[in-house]
Design an enzyme around this catalytic site. Structure first.
Site, PDB file in Angstrom:
ATOM      1  N   TRP A   1      -7.868   3.114  -4.544  1.00  0.00           N
ATOM      2  CA  TRP A   1      -7.884   1.857  -4.771  1.00  0.00           C
ATOM      3  C   TRP A   1      -9.304   1.411  -4.538  1.00  0.00           C
ATOM      4  CZ3 TRP A   1      -5.371  -2.237  -6.676  1.00  0.00           C
ATOM      5  CH2 TRP A   1      -5.727  -3.429  -6.227  1.00  0.00           C
TER       6      TRP A   1
ATOM      7  N   VAL B   1       0.053   6.336  -1.779  1.00  0.00           N
ATOM      8  CA  VAL B   1      -0.731   5.436  -0.705  1.00  0.00           C
ATOM      9  C   VAL B   1      -1.758   4.957  -1.508  1.00  0.00           C
ATOM     10  CG1 VAL B   1      -1.784   5.312   1.399  1.00  0.00           C
ATOM     11  CG2 VAL B   1       0.168   7.034   0.945  1.00  0.00           C
ATOM     12  N   CYS B   2      -1.896   3.695  -1.675  1.00  0.00           N
ATOM     13  CA  CYS B   2      -2.934   2.858  -2.264  1.00  0.00           C
ATOM     14  C   CYS B   2      -3.932   2.206  -1.528  1.00  0.00           C
ATOM     15  CB  CYS B   2      -2.364   1.651  -3.221  1.00  0.00           C
ATOM     16  SG  CYS B   2      -3.508   0.929  -4.184  1.00  0.00           S
ATOM     17  N   LEU B   3      -5.038   3.087  -1.370  1.00  0.00           N
ATOM     18  CA  LEU B   3      -5.899   2.855  -0.340  1.00  0.00           C
ATOM     19  C   LEU B   3      -7.416   3.341  -0.723  1.00  0.00           C
ATOM     20  CD1 LEU B   3      -6.006   1.505   2.698  1.00  0.00           C
ATOM     21  CD2 LEU B   3      -6.030   3.629   3.687  1.00  0.00           C
TER      22      LEU B   3
ATOM     23  N   ILE C   1       0.788  -1.023   0.081  1.00  0.00           N
ATOM     24  CA  ILE C   1      -0.199  -0.036  -0.022  1.00  0.00           C
ATOM     25  C   ILE C   1       0.890   1.220  -0.065  1.00  0.00           C
ATOM     26  CG2 ILE C   1      -1.561   1.287   1.313  1.00  0.00           C
ATOM     27  CD1 ILE C   1      -2.864  -1.198   2.030  1.00  0.00           C
TER      28      ILE C   1
END
Length: 383
Positions: free
Chosen positions: A207, A199-201, A192
């Protein structure tokens, strides 16, 4: 449901000590302040993880007198202001200099009264309910910016680390989520948190996700964001997927945690060598307090103990080639980290007004600490 349990776990509804947080906020008091023009020298630097380690002037004009009045209330009541006393580092505070913030060169856009009130409410919530292991700084002249430091939770490969995030509230906030940048030092810490700072959220709409996991203008808050980053991103098994191949996935997860811990140690070095503004004191005091625990963990993990487990619970790895590489990498990193922690101890003693030991004595003491753990007890049992 997972996030709700995390909020309960961290006790975000529990009232904090007023002395620690500063004065309470009276939202009914309205002050009048001028509309300043702010000149900022914004800079951004990058640490090459393979090594041992220009700016633009931005002029901003506040547009809404109402917004200035609302936020001045917060500043006048909270802003004692930043107290960098070694023992009294507040979890929440208002500060001035934002020149090293990732979004310093991003225009805040035209503010509105509702936008400012939303940020005011976020400040109040954070001041009241932040967990002890999360620290936040907001900026008097750029209320669209925020910086947070999150302590890595115990029982994870991130334990005892400090992880920094910069946030920007766009003009459409809270209809859209805040923008976020992770201070990575160029290290890809987990699936993440990317080396680029991405920030992959789902909470940031970077995301896919659904329901409570996605940003909601009516329900989501920055407190929720910070607790999610600590509890859901910096977790004990960042790579574990479960499924049919449970045993194989568990094996891969344990191996991945070894890599993550080495990266976490490098992140500690990054924070110690290049502390973000306004967090210098908490970095010194945190790593001074946790120095022995960190070095004991390094010694235990290099001897075979599972990363993230208690030093005394005795769970160890099956020896394999992967572990041999991890052991060599961790021992090399521990040597560098021990020296940096020794230098940090001198800084901590200076902050406390005590006479520091000589560099040689401090370094020798730290090296002894890192090897003092009884390694023979770890070799007695494998899994």
């Amino acid at each position: 449901m997972v996030l709700k349990k995390l909020l309960q776990l961290f006790g975000v509804a529990k009232k904090k000590d007023s002395k620690k947080k500063g004065k309470s906020i009276d939202p009914l008091w309205q002050g009048v302040v001028p509309q300043p023009t702010v000149n900022v020298l914004a800079s951004n630097s990058f640490l090459d993880p393979c090594s041992s380690g220009a700016g633009t002037v931005l002029s901003l004009q506040n547009h809404e007198p109402e917004c200035s009045s609302i936020i001045s209330t917060m500043i006048n009541t909270i802003h004692g202001s930043e107290n960098d006393d070694y023992e009294l580092f507040r979890n929440f505070d208002v500060v001035q200099d934002f020149s090293d913030h990732h979004y310093a060169k991003t225009s805040p856009g035209k503010s509105t009264k509702d936008w400012a009130k939303t940020i005011q409410n976020e400040w109040k919530l954070l001041q009241r309910d932040l967990p002890d292991s999360i620290y936040v700084r907001v900026y008097e002249d750029r209320i669209d910016l925020m910086r947070a430091a999150i302590v890595g939770p115990a029982g994870t490969p991130y334990h005892d680390g400090l992880f920094f995030f910069d946030f920007h509230f766009p003009p459409a906030y809270p209809r859209c989520p805040p923008k976020v940048h992770y201070h990575s030092g160029g290290l890809h810490l987990n699936p993440i948190l990317f080396g680029s700072g991405y920030v992959c959220l789902s909470l940031f709409s970077t995301w896919w996700g659904s329901g409570y996991d996605r940003w909601s203008k009516s329900n989501s808050t920055m407190l929720q964001v910070l607790v999610s980053l600590q509890g859901l991103v910096l977790n004990d098994k960042p790579l574990f997927t479960g499924g049919r191949n449970f045993l194989e996935n568990e094996k891969n997860s344990l191996a991945y945690n070894q890599t993550v811990f080495v990266l976490s140690c490098k992140t500690m070095m990054y924070s110690l060598q290049k502390p973000p503004k306004h967090f210098e004191t908490i970095i010194v005091s945190h790593f001074h307090e946790r120095e022995q625990a960190i070095l004991e963990a390094c010694g235990a993990y290099a001897s075979g103990m599972i990363v993230g487990s208690s030093v005394r619970d005795g769970r160890t790895y099956v020896r394999n080639k992967c572990f041999a590489r991890f052991k060599k990498s961790l021992e090399a990193q521990t040597e560098h980290l021990a020296k940096e922690l020794a230098a940090n101890r001198v800084r901590a003693l200076e902050l406390k007004g005590e006479v520091p030991a000589t560099d040689g004595i401090v370094a020798t003491t730290v090296n002894k600490r890192s090897t003092s753990f009884n390694q023979d007890s770890l070799l007695s049992e494998d899994i």
